[in-house]
Design an enzyme around this catalytic site. Structure first.
Site, PDB file in Angstrom:
ATOM      1  N   LYS A  38       0.890  -1.140  -0.014  1.00 19.90           N
ATOM      2  CA  LYS A  38       0.162   0.030   0.088  1.00 19.90           C
ATOM      3  C   LYS A  38       0.829   0.947   0.132  1.00 19.90           C
ATOM      4  O   LYS A  38       1.814   1.220   0.632  1.00 19.90           O
ATOM      5  CB  LYS A  38      -1.030   0.095   1.275  1.00 19.90           C
ATOM      6  CG  LYS A  38      -1.779  -1.146   1.169  1.00 19.90           C
ATOM      7  CD  LYS A  38      -2.861  -1.146   0.266  1.00 19.90           C
ATOM      8  CE  LYS A  38      -3.680  -2.348   0.233  1.00 19.90           C
ATOM      9  NZ  LYS A  38      -4.534  -2.511  -0.789  1.00 19.90           N
ATOM     10  N   CYS A  39       0.419   2.404  -0.665  1.00 18.55           N
ATOM     11  CA  CYS A  39       1.089   3.632  -0.608  1.00 18.55           C
ATOM     12  C   CYS A  39       1.162   4.131   0.812  1.00 18.55           C
ATOM     13  O   CYS A  39       0.360   3.721   1.521  1.00 18.55           O
ATOM     14  CB  CYS A  39       0.294   4.605  -1.316  1.00 18.55           C
ATOM     15  SG  CYS A  39       0.723   4.526  -3.211  1.00 18.55           S
ATOM     16  N   PRO A  40       2.315   4.579   1.347  1.00 20.37           N
ATOM     17  CA  PRO A  40       3.357   5.359   0.445  1.00 20.37           C
ATOM     18  C   PRO A  40       4.434   4.287  -0.055  1.00 20.37           C
ATOM     19  O   PRO A  40       5.544   4.782  -0.269  1.00 20.37           O
ATOM     20  CB  PRO A  40       3.667   6.456   1.142  1.00 20.37           C
ATOM     21  CG  PRO A  40       3.576   5.957   2.422  1.00 20.37           C
ATOM     22  CD  PRO A  40       2.260   5.067   2.655  1.00 20.37           C
ATOM     23  N   ILE A  41       4.241   3.052   0.390  1.00 24.17           N
ATOM     24  CA  ILE A  41       5.564   2.240   0.257  1.00 24.17           C
ATOM     25  C   ILE A  41       6.110   2.195  -1.299  1.00 24.17           C
ATOM     26  O   ILE A  41       7.384   2.249  -1.444  1.00 24.17           O
ATOM     27  CB  ILE A  41       5.259   0.903   0.823  1.00 24.17           C
ATOM     28  CG1 ILE A  41       4.666   0.781   2.147  1.00 24.17           C
ATOM     29  CG2 ILE A  41       6.457  -0.292   0.485  1.00 24.17           C
ATOM     30  CD1 ILE A  41       5.707   1.442   3.076  1.00 24.17           C
ATOM     31  N   ASP A  65      -1.876  -0.873  -5.801  1.00 25.78           N
ATOM     32  CA  ASP A  65      -2.647   0.112  -4.967  1.00 25.78           C
ATOM     33  C   ASP A  65      -3.353   1.488  -5.886  1.00 25.78           C
ATOM     34  O   ASP A  65      -2.350   1.920  -6.613  1.00 25.78           O
ATOM     35  CB  ASP A  65      -1.865   0.555  -3.837  1.00 25.78           C
ATOM     36  CG  ASP A  65      -2.571   1.285  -2.792  1.00 25.78           C
ATOM     37  OD1 ASP A  65      -3.862   1.802  -2.866  1.00 25.78           O
ATOM     38  OD2 ASP A  65      -1.980   2.188  -1.987  1.00 25.78           O
TER      39      ASP A  65
END
Length: 102
Positions: A38-41, A65
């Site tokens: 998932k963001c921000p990854i 995502d």
């Protein structure tokens, strides 16, 4: 007057998907697989690894995502990197191509 649901004889339907396009531009030098994260990854992974790519070359980020569709182009604008394109992946998700500018 032509209605949206109707197609002329011999013409493709209005809602028909265009044929798959050939990949544009140079192939990526580095592919970052952020599928399932998932963001921000995906952004963090891109920011950490873009320095591995020579200036002028392309890096691809694979992400599924939906937030990445807005976050990655926004990161490119903020960091003055070139957002080259977005492509839909067969297995789901998107591939984002970024050209390193500095």
């Amino acid at each position: 007057m032509r209605f949206r649901g109707r197609a002329r004889t011999g013409a493709p339907p209005v809602d028909a998907a265009p044929p798959p396009a050939e990949p544009e531009g140079p192939p990526p030098v580095l592919v970052i697989d952020a599928l399932g994260r998932k963001c921000p990854i995906p952004i963090i992974m891109l920011a950490e690894r873009i320095r591995e790519v020579p200036v002028g070359q392309v890096v691809a980020v694979l992400a599924d995502d939906a937030a990445a569709r807005t976050d990655i182009p926004a990161w490119c604008r903020m960091k003055s990197q070139d957002f080259v394109r977005e492509e839909t992946l067969q297995q789901g998700g998107w591939g984002f191509h970024i050209r390193r500018t500095y």
